[in-house]
Each structure stands twice: as C-alpha cells, then as structure tokens.
Write a protein that holds these residues in place. Sequence first.
Motif, PDB file in Angstrom:
ATOM      1  N   GLY A  64       0.835  -1.195   0.000  1.00 13.85           N
ATOM      2  CA  GLY A  64       0.000   0.000   0.000  1.00 13.85           C
ATOM      3  C   GLY A  64       0.869   1.243   0.000  1.00 13.85           C
ATOM      4  O   GLY A  64       1.611   1.496   0.946  1.00 13.85           O
ATOM      5  N   ALA A  74       0.284   4.984   4.430  1.00 11.02           N
ATOM      6  CA  ALA A  74       0.675   4.619   3.055  1.00 11.02           C
ATOM      7  C   ALA A  74       1.441   5.766   2.393  1.00 11.02           C
ATOM      8  O   ALA A  74       2.355   5.540   1.596  1.00 11.02           O
ATOM      9  CB  ALA A  74      -0.562   4.254   2.233  1.00 11.02           C
ATOM     10  N   ARG A  77       4.899   5.764   3.745  1.00  5.43           N
ATOM     11  CA  ARG A  77       5.732   4.727   3.107  1.00  5.43           C
ATOM     12  C   ARG A  77       6.357   5.286   1.825  1.00  5.43           C
ATOM     13  O   ARG A  77       7.530   5.032   1.535  1.00  5.43           O
ATOM     14  CB  ARG A  77       4.900   3.467   2.816  1.00  5.43           C
ATOM     15  CG  ARG A  77       4.748   2.552   4.043  1.00  5.43           C
ATOM     16  CD  ARG A  77       4.277   1.164   3.653  1.00  5.43           C
ATOM     17  NE  ARG A  77       2.859   1.123   3.316  1.00  5.43           N
ATOM     18  CZ  ARG A  77       1.876   1.010   4.208  1.00  5.43           C
ATOM     19  NH1 ARG A  77       2.153   0.929   5.494  1.00  5.43           N
ATOM     20  NH2 ARG A  77       0.622   0.977   3.814  1.00  5.43           N
TER      21      ARG A  77
END
Length: 414
Positions: A64, A74, A77
């Motif tokens: 994700g 997400a 990330r």
Amino acid sequence: MLPGQGGTVEVAEGEHLHIMPFPINSVRASYPALTDGYAYLDGAAGTQTPRSVIEAISDAYRSGIGNVGGAFPASHRSDAIVAACRAAVADLVGGDPGGVILGPNMTTLTYNLARAIAGPGDEVVVSRLDHDANVRPWTQTGATVRWAEVDPVTGELPVEQYASLIGERTRVVAVTAASNILGTRPDVPAIAELAHRAGALMYVDGVHATPHGPVDMRALGADFYATSAYKWSGPHIGAVVADPALLETLRPDKLASSPDTVPQRFERGTAAFADLEGVTAAVDHLAAMVPGAGTRRERLLTSMTAAEEHELELFAVLLAGLETMPHVTVYGKPARRTATAYFTVAGHTPRQVAEHLAGLRVNVWNGHNYAWELTGALGIRDSGGAVRAGLVHYNDRSDVNRLLEGVDALRSSG
Ligand SMILES: Cc1ncc(COP(=O)(O)O)c(C=O)c1O
C-alpha cells in the motif's frame, strides 16, 4: 594476480585495494530472465533485473503506497521510499542524497536541467562522442555551441582541444563518462579541470559508465552526474546528482503549486514510487554481488571493482575473437573503455547480423544506438550503423563464445 582469482592491487602509492573474485554463478542465479536460454549481450540498451528488484517493486505495491506528503501511513511509506532511493543513488555515484533528482529517464531530466542551466548568450561545449541525450538538450537551449571532436580511428576524445573550446562565456561542458557504442572512457577529470578553471559547469553523462565499474562523481569533477537505473539492473528510472547548493541557484520551469525545495523543484509530476523502491533494491544488489564489509558505499566500490575486472577479462576474449575474424570490422580502440564492442560484418547489414544472432539466441543491438554524432563521424550512420555487443556483470564465458561462434558462422555466407 590470476584472472578471476581476486587479489590486491596498488591503486596509489602505498594504497591497496582488495579485489574480490567475482562469483559469476551466484550472480547469474539471481536473475530469473537469464534462464531463458538467451545470451543477453544487449545490456547497454537495458539490463535484466534480479529477483530482489522484482520483489521490491511488487512488495511496494502489495504494502500500500500513497502519494507523498500525506497524513496517513501509506503516504509515509512513499516518503520513505523516495528518501531511501535518493540515499541509494548517492551511494552508487558518491554524491549527496539531498542533490539526487529522480525522474523517468536521463533524457527527460537532462532536457529539463539544460533549460535551467544555459540559454542565449551562453556557450555550451558538447562532444561527438556523446549519446544524443547529452547533446541535443544543450544545442537546443539557444546557447552558442562548441563541438569537441572524436578521433574516428581510435574512438578517443582528445582532451587538448578543450583548452580552445572553453572560454569565459562557457556555461557548461557536457561530456560522457563512457561512449555507449565504443565504450571509450574519456579523461573526464582533465576536461573538468579546464571547465572549472573557466568557471563553467561539468554535466557528465554516466548512463553507460555507471554499470561498468565504481563511480566517484567528485573524482570525475562532475557538477552534475546523470545515470539510469535500467542500465544497472533496476527499473526504468533516471537520476541526476548534483550538489544541493548548486541546485538552489537554478530555477527550472515548474508548476506554481509543486514544491520549490531542492531537489523536488526539478522533479515533474508524481513519481513512480514502486519503481523507486526497485532502484534501491538494485543498488543493494550491486553492493552485495561479492561478499564485503563496511558501509553500502564501501561495499559498492568493492563489488563494482570486481565486476569491472570480470567484464574486462571476458571482453579481452570477445575483442580478440572479433579482431581475428577477417570479415569483421571493429570500430575504435580506445585505451580506457567499458566492455562494449561495435562492429560490422562484411556482406551483411547490421540488422541481418542481429537477426542471425537472434536466431541463435544471442541478443545484440544494431543501428546508431542514438550515438548520432559519433556514428556520423565514423561514416556509418546512414548505412545502418553497426552491431553492438556489450558485457555487463552477469555475462559469462558461454555468452562470449556463443557470440563469437555466431559471428564466425557468417564468414563465407556474405
Ligand atoms: C550513454 C547514454 N546516455 C544517455 C542515454 C539515455 O538514457 P535514458 O534512456 O535514461 O533517457 C543512454 C541510453 O541508452 C545512454 O546509453
């Protein structure tokens, strides 16, 4: 030192570099595509990818990812992926992560940067050794163009000419760290010294050079160093690395709404985040090809030094084989080069040679390979260029033997 055995070489007085033997079998085993029975001698046009890169890209999508700068995990990330990618590319070339500009490919990034660096009233110095991606972006800025010429017999780019090409109006000297067809490695540090003495910037195209050995952009004297991950086992991503302080002085065309920070100012649109994760994995792969200790940068230097030794050892066989064939003409004989051969075969067009070899499951490239000025200087651009067979770290002796047997078979069938 015995070929392929590793050992210690003196790189400067009293300074020794330990060269590891290159574990070709384990390196090859990490590339799924290499099991298809083809000899991949087309690496100069793009390498295959190891399992770790393929998995890193899939994992990024699986975990994700969002756009950068958001409030949720997400997105965080993706922020981390971009930061890790800048750090990895900086390690590979010896640059500053804060000055790593990421984008779709070297050509796009160079066009963007060229317009920010040079314009009417400036002078730019380009070379006929270069891939067109480090020529046209500069000649189309409106600056006055000065050309560095190649010796068509040796394939060398004589340094002396730069003294008269560079002047007080020179804004940038654009030159390749290695020719993508002849493999020539020009004396970039010497050219950089002349450029810097005149206050000009050095834009070094490292796209072909980067996969073939250790890179230190500072030692090259590069103010900008361009590279493309798909030439060194990564996905189709390009990067240009510079000192962040230098980037602060440039104002590229950009959206009013996009970040004005460095290096983001130079990056257009939304990045291919999963691919950037693959770039980091590719750098990690290169660093781990031979066992080593220390930082990733140190392991990269060890690994890429061993890879270069491996490539050049195989290349000596390839080149000697081609040069002894009376029906083959090999172009250039530069003193310092990458493991890249460019040749024609009497009685056959380069395309016919490539098709014949493809039938034997040997991949080579044919044509001008975008070395537009160089193939013009060699006098072969309009007749279809030549055949390019290049080695990268994952090629082995059987790839070379298959190429030589395939070309030898064309001896009397012209
Ligand atoms: C030496 C060299 N420079 C530049 C390029 C262009 O790179 P990109 O495909 O990332 O635009 C290539 C591509 O083959 C190359 O070999």
